[in-house]
Design an enzyme around this catalytic site. Structure first.
Site, PDB file in Angstrom:
ATOM      1  N   ASP A 116      35.639  44.011  53.689  1.00 34.04           N
ATOM      2  CA  ASP A 116      35.056  43.869  52.290  1.00 34.04           C
ATOM      3  C   ASP A 116      32.876  44.260  52.846  1.00 34.04           C
ATOM      4  O   ASP A 116      32.431  45.369  51.871  1.00 34.04           O
ATOM      5  CB  ASP A 116      34.692  42.987  51.243  1.00 34.04           C
ATOM      6  CG  ASP A 116      34.386  43.673  49.966  1.00 34.04           C
ATOM      7  OD1 ASP A 116      34.747  45.275  49.649  1.00 34.04           O
ATOM      8  OD2 ASP A 116      34.252  43.362  48.978  1.00 34.04           O
TER       9      ASP A 116
ATOM     10  N   ARG B 297      28.780  46.620  43.706  1.00 35.35           N
ATOM     11  CA  ARG B 297      28.153  47.418  42.834  1.00 35.35           C
ATOM     12  C   ARG B 297      26.794  46.962  42.637  1.00 35.35           C
ATOM     13  O   ARG B 297      25.989  47.483  42.273  1.00 35.35           O
ATOM     14  CB  ARG B 297      28.409  47.899  41.316  1.00 35.35           C
ATOM     15  CG  ARG B 297      29.090  46.630  40.703  1.00 35.35           C
ATOM     16  CD  ARG B 297      29.552  47.327  39.769  1.00 35.35           C
ATOM     17  NE  ARG B 297      31.025  47.682  40.149  1.00 35.35           N
ATOM     18  CZ  ARG B 297      31.999  47.756  39.370  1.00 35.35           C
ATOM     19  NH1 ARG B 297      32.048  48.230  38.282  1.00 35.35           N
ATOM     20  NH2 ARG B 297      33.090  47.832  39.764  1.00 35.35           N
TER      21      ARG B 297
ATOM     22  N   LYS C 270      39.322  35.577  43.138  1.00 39.25           N
ATOM     23  CA  LYS C 270      40.584  36.484  42.540  1.00 39.25           C
ATOM     24  C   LYS C 270      42.156  35.169  43.467  1.00 39.25           C
ATOM     25  O   LYS C 270      42.009  34.289  43.744  1.00 39.25           O
ATOM     26  CB  LYS C 270      40.274  36.918  44.701  1.00 39.25           C
ATOM     27  CG  LYS C 270      39.285  38.282  44.259  1.00 39.25           C
ATOM     28  CD  LYS C 270      39.449  38.633  45.789  1.00 39.25           C
ATOM     29  CE  LYS C 270      38.142  39.781  45.696  1.00 39.25           C
ATOM     30  NZ  LYS C 270      38.594  41.152  45.240  1.00 39.25           N
TER      31      LYS C 270
ATOM     32  N   GLU D 152      31.146  42.649  42.950  1.00 45.73           N
ATOM     33  CA  GLU D 152      30.090  42.050  43.195  1.00 45.73           C
ATOM     34  C   GLU D 152      29.403  43.660  44.118  1.00 45.73           C
ATOM     35  O   GLU D 152      27.982  43.726  44.136  1.00 45.73           O
ATOM     36  CB  GLU D 152      30.330  40.931  43.956  1.00 45.73           C
ATOM     37  CG  GLU D 152      30.387  41.449  45.759  1.00 45.73           C
ATOM     38  CD  GLU D 152      32.081  41.930  45.544  1.00 45.73           C
ATOM     39  OE1 GLU D 152      32.448  42.712  46.197  1.00 45.73           O
ATOM     40  OE2 GLU D 152      33.323  41.820  43.932  1.00 45.73           O
TER      41      GLU D 152
END
Length: 491
Positions: free
Chosen positions: A271, A334, A260, A332
């Site tokens: 997250d 999923r 990122k 990531e």
């Protein structure tokens, strides 16, 4: 405890020994204004200071004829319902700092709405001690709601359990990632349910490898802190159905080798909101002893770049044998959820709900107040009904059949991202997850287990100013809705 102790009293609020009185009031001028005759001098003081009674308008008032205590008022609007009163009291408790105990009353609201006032006080009064050298003025440590309804200890206990669940999510999300890696998360989860009759199983990296959890392992292999799968089970003998919760728990998301930008990495300790939410909801259900079996699957990993990290173009084998070409290591969530959904499906629950800060695209689609909801229509409708009852905005999005072909990879069963094509990114992710939801039976033609997907990437963190009972920072969005969904028989 990171939110105020709650109590309810049937005595008049002016008899309270609290440090400050808080009144939730409608507009006090014009047609339909309440009769403030029992509060000498209050109406004059409010009119003189321009109090409108509009929702969440707040001010301190000097009314010595009414009380010698500090006095504050907050507006509810002309005809407040539970949501309006919850917001009003929550907003006021957030604002009213420096007092240890607060007495709250809404003398012109429906008697039954005392529960909404109590909820607002608990939610708005959350505090995280933090790491400042000098602490800011504290919020109340105790709130007493005054009303004329008969006290209901069971209802107050349920409100406290819900507030505790919200606080748990906020505590976990706020904790810096350096102190909350996958193993730390497993330890915190175990501590959180201690004494509640909840069984906990933690799969470390060796157990994950032996079990075939390729998604969780693939995401976590770049980190010095190995991944974990945490399974919690609350199974009372009185249970009449089984709800499985699957939560994304990325304890820090750098994006992996698909790194990122620096600014986008700030705040990525959040997250793991989905896993924190699943844990908190299960704990709340167990705390109140609801007659429903709940399993929670917390898929926890650090997504870090290193010489061991999964590379774009690598292929991972998920728990059910599905192969996935990883085109974007920053997609990531999923991947870890895929393993969790397969594991949850093997137990054939009545419904599966996954919750995750999954896609930036959901914020583009729905903004920062509405949860994106996908899944089977009947199960989604039940969740939306629960969300509406809790006044947590949610919106159903489709899972378009024409997009299924976009999941195909030229070298594997699926690909985890559409490179260079941002269209329908949240829908693509939902379709990817649906692939891993199992069947109600072992037969090939058995129907899919009812499933709900909640994308909370837009609502899990409030980056702007506070509103209602919601402060800046982690919101614990969907916790209250999920508790209602899980404990409502029709869902």
């Amino acid at each position: 405890m990171s939110f105020p102790d709650l109590a309810y009293s049937e005595s008049p609020v002016r008899e309270s020994d609290a440090d400050v009185l808080l009144l939730a009031l409608p507009p006090v001028d014009g047609e339909g204004a309440p009769d403030l005759g029992d509060w000498p001098g209050l109406q004059e003081a409010l009119l003189a200071t321009g109090f409108t009674g509009s929702p969440n308008s707040f001010q301190r008032v000097y009314a010595p004829q009414t009380t010698d205590k500090p006095l504050a008022v907050v507006g509810t609007g002309a005809a407040p319902d539970a949501a309006a009163l919850r917001d009003a009291v929550g907003s006021a408790i957030r604002t009213l700092t420096g007092f240890a105990t607060v007495a709250v009353a809404a003398p012109f609201a429906d008697d039954a709405l005392w529960t909404a006032a109590a909820e607002g006080a608990a939610l708005g009064g959350y505090r995280f001690d933090g790491y400042k050298s000098e602490s800011p003025k504290p919020r109340a440590s105790k709130v007493v709601v005054h009303g004329t309804a008969t006290a209901d200890a069971e209802r107050l206990a349920a409100i406290t359990a819900t507030a505790d669940a919200v606080a748990l999510v906020k505590d976990l999300v706020t904790t810096p990632a350096e102190w909350l890696g996958p193993a730390d998360f497993a330890e915190r989860a175990t501590q959180a349910v201690d004494g509640l009759g909840v069984t906990v199983e933690v799969l470390d990296e060796d157990a994950l490898r032996e079990g075939g959890y390729g998604g969780i392992l693939g995401v976590g292999q770049g980190s010095d802190r190995p991944p974990r799968l945490i399974r919690l089970e609350y199974a009372p003998e009185s249970a009449t159905r089984h709800v499985a919760l699957v939560g994304k728990g990325i304890t820090f998301d750098t994006g992996g080798l698909s790194l990122k930008p620096a600014a986008s990495m700030v705040g990525m300790k959040y997250d793991m909101c989905g896993a924190a939410t699943a844990l908190a909801v299960l704990r709340a259900v167990a705390t109140v002893g609801a007659p429903v079996k709940v399993t929670a699957w917390l898929c926890v990993a650090d997504n870090m770049p290193s010489g061991r990290a999964t590379r774009p173009g690598d292929v991972l084998r998920m728990l059910d044998g599905t192969t996935v070409e990883v085109l974007n290591t920053d997609a990531e969530g999923r991947l870890v959820l895929a393993d969790g959904l397969v594991a949850a499906s093997r137990e054939h629950p009545d419904v599966i709900v996954d919750v995750a800060t999954l896609t930036g695209a959901i914020t583009i689609a729905l903004g920062t107040r509405h949860v994106g909801v996908m899944g089977d229509d009947e199960a989604v409708a039940a969740y939306l009904a629960a969300a509406a009852a809790e006044a947590e905005p949610a919106w159903q999005l489709p899972l378009p059949a024409h997009m299924v072909d976009e999941l195909d990879s030229p070298i594997a069963d699926l690909q985890n991202a559409k490179i260079g094509d941002p269209a329908g990114g949240s829908l693509f992710a939902g379709l990817f997850l649906r692939h891993f939801v199992g069947r109600t039976g072992d037969e090939a033609d058995a129907p899919r287990i009812p499933w709900v997907h909640l994308d909370i990437a837009g609502v899990g963190m409030n980056k702007g100013g506070g509103y209602g009972y919601t402060d800046k920072g982690p919101t614990a969005a969907t916790v209250r809705s999920l508790i209602r969904f899980v404990t409502t028989e029709e869902s």
